[in-house]
Scaffold this motif. Structure first.
Motif, PDB file in Angstrom:
ATOM      1  N   ILE A   1       0.733  -1.186  -0.015  1.00 36.50           N
ATOM      2  CA  ILE A   1      -0.208  -0.132  -0.116  1.00 36.50           C
ATOM      3  C   ILE A   1       0.766   1.345  -0.065  1.00 36.50           C
ATOM      4  CG2 ILE A   1      -1.722   1.337   1.409  1.00 36.50           C
ATOM      5  CD1 ILE A   1      -2.675  -1.547  -0.062  1.00 36.50           C
TER       6      ILE A   1
ATOM      7  N   PHE B   1       1.875   2.102  -3.458  1.00 38.89           N
ATOM      8  CA  PHE B   1       0.686   2.645  -4.214  1.00 38.89           C
ATOM      9  C   PHE B   1       0.545   4.071  -3.899  1.00 38.89           C
ATOM     10  CE2 PHE B   1      -0.900  -1.408  -5.239  1.00 38.89           C
ATOM     11  CZ  PHE B   1      -1.285  -1.474  -6.438  1.00 38.89           C
ATOM     12  N   LEU B   2       0.653   4.371  -2.467  1.00 36.12           N
ATOM     13  CA  LEU B   2       0.418   5.782  -2.014  1.00 36.12           C
ATOM     14  C   LEU B   2       1.575   6.771  -2.715  1.00 36.12           C
ATOM     15  CD1 LEU B   2      -0.433   5.034   1.673  1.00 36.12           C
ATOM     16  CD2 LEU B   2      -2.008   6.047   0.113  1.00 36.12           C
TER      17      LEU B   2
ATOM     18  N   PHE C   1       0.826   7.543  -5.908  1.00 34.26           N
ATOM     19  CA  PHE C   1      -0.419   8.639  -6.182  1.00 34.26           C
ATOM     20  C   PHE C   1       0.397   9.920  -5.754  1.00 34.26           C
ATOM     21  CE2 PHE C   1      -3.319   5.406  -4.132  1.00 34.26           C
ATOM     22  CZ  PHE C   1      -3.630   4.852  -5.651  1.00 34.26           C
TER      23      PHE C   1
END
Lengths: 429, 183
Positions: free
Chosen positions: A21, A24-25, A28
């Motif tokens: 995660i 992914f962050l 972003f």
């Protein structure tokens, strides 16, 4: 951008957000702050194209192969057989720990699984025969790390996938350093136990016919290894196909040794799905971060950074090695590998280093991370299996083997052909 | 009620994972059969393509199982030093980040499937697989993961609010009972 990402990466990891995660962050974040185009539109396609992949399916196959072997009782027999062959060395059974771990590395792609297997089998012996618990357990933790170096290796598959490097070549490259490390571990054990005989147990010799009979127990595992690796190198099979053959072989061996039951098979399958999904979340996250970094122009920035640092190529490698040693104290291994690949591999390759060679160097450094506290997964696994004594004992016992790895790092840098020789002669595969 | 909910989704996902694993095993056998056939000069063809689809579908459906088994790796360095309440807050925060991210991923996966549905796209391969056929189960797996993450997050939040910290840690903590999660 590089500094911001590095800080955000360490910060988010420290918050104990799952590693996949975090990636992914970060992706972003890069999209939001450093890119002109909205990259997030590509997210769905990226998730699809990363996971729809016939090479990566080798991962669950190799995991399953290992799970089946581990749960089938083959480990116990292997350990007993190797005991017959190596316990005459100073250090006795400690060598059987390293040797069994090496054998299992050659069939399983995972270091933690290897360490767990050997620890469960070996630990009861240590107490019975009066071994020093430190060296004994340290040898298991260290031997287990070979799982990611000696092919097949899940970590090398992930490395090959993320860096677009040939997986068969990586497997070939890992063979000599892996075996050399195993020999190095045994040499260090023998040296320590010659100097301080109290650390090892009794040296034991066995009558030759018994040794021969023991050899028979090793045949299935050796055969499986030969088939898996042989077919890949001869170009008869892709790593995925070889892994599928391996799964069938493991089921066959487990059946012959009488270790198969519905329950054991179900547990193996569940373990496989759990580990595979864990790896894939991290891998998909890493591909997304890779994609955003590349689109945001990381390459130019890295080049500028390099020029600014004024490092020679060798200087760069030393800095990189240092970074891995320091990060390795704190970050779990697969994560360490995956989060650093997008930034460090392009840097290294831009300086003219061979990505295959660097993959192997990285694996040694990551093996080291597996047995250095406070976050050394193998240390915990071995400690968990022995259920007595202090964690500190395993840590102390692993130290000599950390030195062996450091020597290997030096050797790989000084003589790259340790890794590159086999791929260059057998490059047909 | 939270306990009941967690028990149900655990059992459910165990079943799902078993199924996903069996599909992987079946795929291994399929690949094996193809190798054998190749030796006699024949082949199913397209094993690579099918393996890829199986991988995408099996992993997306396995994600929630891994979540419930505490299998998604986390770095325990600060959390491990916190007290009971601190750990619970770390866990809830991490769970919130995961739930949000996974929901976004599932949401962003929809356009991929939508395009395949609208264009009736087929794979650019000899099999000409209708992409929607394989992307529907793949997409559903991500939606399932997001849904399970929300349910787990809510159940755990409720446990924390009631002060049942050890139950919350068992649901969303850092380490499962079976510690062989890394590689």
């Amino acid at each position: 951008m590089i500094l911001a990402i590095a800080v955000a990466l360490l910060g988010l990891l420290a918050l104990s957000i799952p590693v996949g995660i975090v990636l992914f962050l970060l992706g972003f974040g890069v999209d939001q702050f450093f890119s002109f185009f909205p990259l997030i539109r590509g997210l769905g396609n990226l998730v699809w194209s990363t996971s729809n992949n016939a090479t990566l399916i080798a991962i669950p196959f190799f995991v399953l192969l290992g799970e089946i072997l581990v749960r089938s009782g083959v480990a116990t027999r292997t350990y007993a057989a190797l005991d017959r062959w190596v316990s005459w060395l100073p250090g006795g059974l400690v060598h059987a720990n390293v040797a069994t771990a090496t054998m299992f590395s050659a069939t399983s792609g995972s270091s933690v699984a290897t360490a767990a297997t050997v620890a469960t089998v070996a630990m009861p012996q240590a107490e019975k025969l009066g071994y020093d618990p430190r060296l004994f357990s340290g040898a298991i933790a260290a031997g287990g790390t070979l799982g990611i170096m000696i092919p097949p290796s899940i970590n090398l598959i992930v490395y090959g996938f993320l860096t677009q490097t040939s997986i068969p070549q990586l497997f070939l490259a890992g063979l000599i350093p892996g075996i050399a490390l195993a020999v190095g571990f045994m040499a260090i054990t023998a040296a320590i136990c010659t100097l301080r005989p109290s650390l090892g147990g009794d040296r034991r010799t066995f009558p030759f016919p018994e040794m021969l009979r023991a050899l028979l127990q090793l045949v299935p595992i050796l055969l499986l290894f030969t088939i898996i690796i042989g077919t890949i190198y001869r170009g008869w099979a892709t790593p995925t196909e070889a892994a599928a053959v391996g799964v069938a072989g493991a089921i066959l061996i487990a059946t012959l040794f009488g270790g198969v039951s519905i329950r054991m098979f179900a547990d193996s399958i569940l373990g496989t799905v759990k580990i595979t999904s864990m790896i894939m979340l991290v891998v998909i996250g890493a591909s997304f971060l890779n994609f955003t970094l590349a689109s945001a122009g990381l390459g130019n920035e890295l080049q500028a950074l390099l020029d600014g640092m004024g490092l020679s190529p060798m200087g760069l490698i030393f800095v990189v090695v240092l970074i891995y040693i320091v990060l390795g104290f704190f970050i779990e291994t697969l994560s360490l590998m995956v989060v650093t690949i997008p930034i460090i591999v392009p840097l290294v390759v831009a300086q003219g280093f061979d990505p295959i060679w660097f993959g192997i160097l990285m694996i040694v450094l990551i093996e080291m991370a597996l047995i250095t506290p406070p976050v050394g997964l193998n240390l915990y696994v071995v400690q968990g299996a022995r259920q007595s004594g202090k964690m500190g004992e395993v840590m102390v016992g692993a130290i000599p083997y950390v030195f062996a790895m450091l020597i290997m790092v030096g050797l790989l840098i000084a003589v790259p052909s340790i890794a590159l020789y086999l791929p260059s002669v057998l490059s047909g595969g | 009620m939270e306990d009941h909910l967690l028990r149900i989704i655990r059992r459910l996902n165990r079943g799902v994972a078993l199924l996903a694993g069996l599909v992987l095993v079946a795929c291994a056998m399929f690949v094996l059969a193809d190798i054998v056939l190749r030796q006699v000069g024949s082949s199913f063809g397209g094993t690579d393509e099918i393996s890829g689809y199986v991988m995408a579908i099996a992993t997306s459906w396995g994600m929630a199982f891994t979540l419930l088994e505490l299998g998604h790796v986390r770095i325990d360095i600060m959390r491990g030093r916190a007290g009971r309440i601190g750990r619970a807050l770390f866990d809830l925060f991490a769970m919130m980040a995961l739930t949000g991210t996974v929901t976004l991923i599932a949401y962003k996966c929809w356009p991929v499937l939508e395009r395949s549905l609208v264009n009736s796209s087929r794979a650019n391969t000899p099999l000409e697989t209708p992409l929607a056929l394989v992307q529907i189960p793949w997409f559903a797996g991500w939606v399932w993961f997001a849904l399970m993450a929300w349910l787990t997050f809510m159940a755990a939040a409720m446990l924390v609010l009631r002060g049942r910290f050890s139950a919350a840690e068992a649901a969303i903590g850092c380490f499962g009972e079976d510690e062989r999660t890394g590689t």
